[in-house]
Write a protein that holds these residues in place. Structure first.
Motif, short mmCIF file in Angstrom:
data_model
loop_
_atom_site.label_atom_id
_atom_site.label_comp_id
_atom_site.label_asym_id
_atom_site.label_seq_id
_atom_site.Cartn_x
_atom_site.Cartn_y
_atom_site.Cartn_z
N UNK A 99 4.51 67.89 41.27
CA UNK A 99 4.91 69.15 40.65
C UNK A 99 3.98 70.28 41.05
N UNK A 100 2.67 70.01 41.06
CA UNK A 100 1.71 71.05 41.45
C UNK A 100 1.87 71.41 42.92
N UNK A 101 2.05 70.38 43.76
CA UNK A 101 2.25 70.64 45.19
C UNK A 101 3.52 71.45 45.40
N UNK A 102 4.59 71.08 44.68
CA UNK A 102 5.85 71.80 44.81
C UNK A 102 5.74 73.25 44.40
N UNK A 103 4.98 73.52 43.33
CA UNK A 103 4.78 74.91 42.91
C UNK A 103 4.00 75.69 43.97
N UNK A 156 11.32 64.52 42.82
CA UNK A 156 10.77 65.17 41.63
C UNK A 156 11.30 66.60 41.56
N UNK A 157 11.86 66.97 40.40
CA UNK A 157 12.29 68.33 40.12
C UNK A 157 11.04 69.13 39.75
N UNK A 158 10.68 70.09 40.59
CA UNK A 158 9.42 70.82 40.40
C UNK A 158 9.44 71.63 39.11
N UNK A 159 10.58 72.23 38.77
CA UNK A 159 10.64 73.10 37.59
C UNK A 159 10.34 72.32 36.31
N UNK A 160 10.92 71.12 36.19
CA UNK A 160 10.76 70.35 34.96
C UNK A 160 9.69 69.28 35.05
N UNK A 161 9.36 68.86 36.28
CA UNK A 161 8.41 67.77 36.45
C UNK A 161 9.03 66.39 36.32
N UNK A 162 10.35 66.33 36.05
CA UNK A 162 11.01 65.05 35.88
C UNK A 162 11.30 64.40 37.23
N UNK A 163 11.21 63.09 37.25
CA UNK A 163 11.65 62.31 38.41
C UNK A 163 13.17 62.13 38.28
N UNK A 164 13.93 62.72 39.21
CA UNK A 164 15.39 62.70 39.07
C UNK A 164 16.05 61.57 39.84
#
Length: 784
Positions: A376-380, A406-414
């Motif tokens: 998530x941090x890398x994606x942001x 991983x959905x970066x906005x929510x942090x959930x593994x989709x």
């Protein structure tokens, strides 16, 4: 919003994870649920990256509205921007614009309500009748222009005009949807819009103006009148690069019966540069009305019976208007201790290449991750919407690739999945992995299965060879050729090995100034073997393009490069080669754009980076030059001396020249060290010109007439003579360079050491010769 639902009653939304993401909204049974105590949901109309759109009954006013439920994971900043866009959109009041009503909140999730348009997207009409006659199409265009004019006067640029966002009611009314929200820019700094309809300034990240909407209108008009997009391609990036490289196609060629005045309007909207497009949407509408009257066509909108050719509309998930292409990054895989790093690197490279070919997906270049690797941090940090994280491990006799999305906005593994193969099949994983990721992102599935080497030892040699090839140094290039040879001996039928061998042999012939028949014969035989085995791949054409360039046949190189990009639109090497050809041929903006696209796809391409350094030197922008040199990756700490010495002489900085000479004298391992020292000596007057030119002439004989090496050496000799103002010798050498096939018009026009030659007798004749060769190369690129 459209009144065509995807499902009625109980509707399961693909990808929904339950009620936790959407307050108390239960997505498995939509009908009857009430939002904010007022809006009773009826059906799902569409879904996209920002949320989902439903038809709903407003209990207070007893009328149907369209309700967009925004994803709760959107940041506060994003929601604030949506609020501002909604306030702006409410200022637009026009019969051809879908009105925006209010922004509300339900159980922690934001929603907005809009006018429910009881019609269907123009895209659905085109599915039944791909090409509309002008008498039916032009009134729709006029209505869209009227809507755009109202928006532009209110300060709103739509940014996503396309058939999906143009609704046609049975009564004949035409409505443009999603003003304001379609103008929203996501936090990745993406310009919004749909790739097939994007204006050049959206593709390149330039300023978006009302002319951006007119360009998209031009694309839509072309599509409606001809039944096809003006720049069809297999992927979004290929389509975008085509419109940056190629002039707009002739709409009359695709629709011969079209009134010429209408064709001229379409062409005007498709002008590459925004100032060349019409001044306003009103001007386009007035021109359309005048053209219809001239052709004796009634500009009033036809009835629904003739326009819609009434049939049951197709059932499909209509995307939410204004949804931008998904963005994604692939992190370096975590490799088990028993896995060589180059194997994991090769798999990441292949997966990125395969994902880049998906329509509706933008993939970040290869990413370096230091320290903690929180996706998530890398994606942001990378400004992407999704991150693919993975690991590669050996389990007994097999390899296991574990991937998660991983959905970066929510942090959930989709999504997550494991793939297991035999070690020799590791490069076949990119295809099924791409298809699985495409399914998780609800994209059109793609992912060509690779015909990888079948022999395990051959595969290992091939992967090691690729690793050395990308390091680019002369020793690594030699090692790559040796490893490719060993792999080819074990698996002579593999087109991947044959293409790699050809590319490495061509590079070795150049870096060693060696055009011996053995190297180039090997390169040609390997490339032709690969092409015969796999003509659908881009690699064989790229290998032939590099071979043609090194042997002096630039026009053939351009044709092969174009064939390579057509088969592999995400090939960084193909973009790099086309960029170099265009840059040298004097098409600076197009060439620079290609080179930057190549580096975006693969930051390891040092040749592309040094071409941009060269361009900065030609521009005299030494701050940009120094910044590019300083920012090169660690593995490029040893810069090419031919580049550094040449650019230093162009710059004319005595301190820099003295430092370079000292470094050269301290490093006996530099290839052609004595030649570079001689060049520096001639430049500062310590060595006479004639003996140095004689020494370079010896190298010319070894290089072979007309080859890339000979052309490079002749350019170097011209610069030496120009530096000491020996104009007669410089012009004589320039004649030889032109005869040897030099087409570097950029160098001829901008090299600081040659500028004083431009007024000399004979220069114009040589320039015309080089210009003619450069034009032929560009024609080959554009014509394919």
């Amino acid at each position: 919003m459209s009144g065509t639902p995807t499902e009625i009653g109980d509707t399961q939304v693909p990808g929904a994870r339950g009620t936790g993401d959407w307050g108390d909204l239960e997505l498995r049974g939509i009908r009857g649920q009430v939002i904010a105590g007022r809006y009773e949901l009826l059906a799902l109309l569409g879904r996209g990256g920002m949320g989902m759109v439903f038809s709903a009954r407003d209990r207070e006013l007893d009328e149907v509205v369209a309700l967009k439920m925004l994803h709760p994971s959107l940041s506060c900043g994003t929601q604030d921007r949506i609020r501002r866009e909604v306030k702006l959109a409410r200022r637009i009041t026009h019969r051809n614009v879908a009105r925006t009503f209010e922004l509300g909140e339900h159980q922690g999730s934001r929603f907005l309500t809009m006018e429910f348009v009881d019609g269907e997207p123009l895209a659905n009409v085109l599915e039944r009748q791909p090409r509309l006659p002008v008498e039916r199409a032009a009134p729709i265009f006029i209505a869209v222009c009227d809507a755009l004019e109202a928006a532009h006067e209110a300060g709103v640029v739509h940014r996503d005009i396309k058939p999906d966002n143009v609704l046609v009611e049975p009564r004949g009314r035409v409505v443009v949807t999603d003003f304001g929200v379609a103008a929203f820019k996501d936090e990745s700094q993406d310009g919004g819009g749909t790739p097939a309809y994007m204006a050049p300034e959206q593709v390149t990240g330039g300023e978006v103006t009302l002319q951006t909407d007119l360009y998209a209108l031009g694309v839509m008009m072309f599509e409606v009148l001809t039944g096809a997009l003006p720049w069809p391609a297999d992927s979004a990036i290929a389509s975008m690069m085509r419109r940056l490289d190629e002039p707009p196609p002739d709409v009359l060629a695709a629709a011969p019966g079209l009134p010429p005045a209408i064709a001229a309007i379409v062409a005007g909207c498709l002008a590459r540069e925004a100032p060349a497009r019409p001044a306003s949407a009103r001007a386009v509408a007035e021109a359309l009305r005048a053209a219809l009257l001239e052709a004796d066509i009634d500009p009033a909108l036809p009835s629904s019976s003739t326009l819609l050719a009434i049939q049951a509309p197709s059932r499909r998930d209509t995307p939410v208007a204004g949804t931008p292409a998904r963005t994604l990054a692939v992190l370096p895989f975590v490799a088990g201790p028993e896995i060589d790093g180059y194997v994991a690197d090769a798999l990441v490279e292949d997966l990125i290449d395969s994902l880049s070919a998906l329509k509706g997906l933008r993939v970040r270049a290869r990413t370096r991750v230091d320290g903690e690797r929180d996706p998530q941090e890398v994606g942001r940090a990378l400004a992407v919407g999704f991150v693919v994280d993975g690991s590669l491990r050996r389990l007994g006799p097999r390899l296991r690739l574990g991937l998660r999305l991983v959905d970066v906005a929510s942090g959930f593994q989709t999504w997550s999945e494991r793939f297991e193969v035999a070690p020799e099949q590791v490069l076949t994983l990119a295809g099924p992995a791409t298809r699985a990721i495409a399914g998780a992102l609800t994209l059109d599935e793609h992912g060509q299965d690779r015909e990888a080497p079948t022999d395990p030892a051959a595969l290992d040699l091939y992967l090691r060879a690729r690793h050395h090839y990308h390091l680019f140094t002369p020793p690594d290039t030699l090692r790559a050729v040796e490893l490719f040879h060993e792999a080819a001996a074990l698996d002579p039928e593999s087109p991947m090995i044959a293409s790699g061998l050809s590319m490495a042999a061509v590079r070795l012939s150049f870096v060693q100034m060696d055009t011996s028949s053995a190297l180039l014969t090997t390169a040609r035989a390997a490339a032709e073997r690969a092409l015969a085995r796999a003509p659908q791949l881009g690699e064989p054409y790229l290998a032939l393009a590099n071979l043609s360039l090194v042997t002096g046949d630039q026009v053939t190189a351009a044709r092969h490069a174009r064939n390579a990009i057509a088969r592999a639109p995400s090939s960084a090497d193909a973009h790099e080669l086309l960029g170099r050809l265009l840059l040298e041929a004097g098409h600076v903006e197009d060439g620079e754009r290609r080179l930057r696209a190549a580096l975006e796809l693969d930051p390891r391409l040092s040749v592309a980076r040094w071409e941009l350094v060269r361009l900065a030197a030609f521009d005299g922008d030494w701050d940009r030059h120094d910044r590019l040199v300083a920012d090169r990756p660690d593995r490029e700490r040893r810069a090419p001396w031919a580049v550094l010495v040449r650019f230093a002489t162009w710059r004319g900085d005595p301190a820099l020249l003295a430092r370079l000479e000292a470094e050269l004298r301290d490093d006996p391992d530099v290839q052609f060290r004595e030649l570079y020292l001689a060049l520096l000596g001639v430049y500062d007057g310590r060595m006479p010109l004639a003996p140095v030119l004689a020494a370079v002439d010896l190298e010319l004989g070894r290089a072979g007439h007309g080859t890339r090496q000979q052309q490079f050496l002749l350019q170097l000799m011209v610069e030496l003579a120009g530096a000491v103002k020996d104009d007669a010798t410089a012009l004589n050498l320039l004649d030889r360079a032109a005869a040897a096939g030099v087409f570097d018009l950029l160098w001829l026009d901008r090299c600081p050491l040659l500028l004083h030659l431009h007024q000399e007798p004979g220069f114009a004749r040589v320039r015309a010769q080089i210009q003619s060769r450069a034009d032929a190369i560009v024609d080959a690129i554009w014509s394919g």
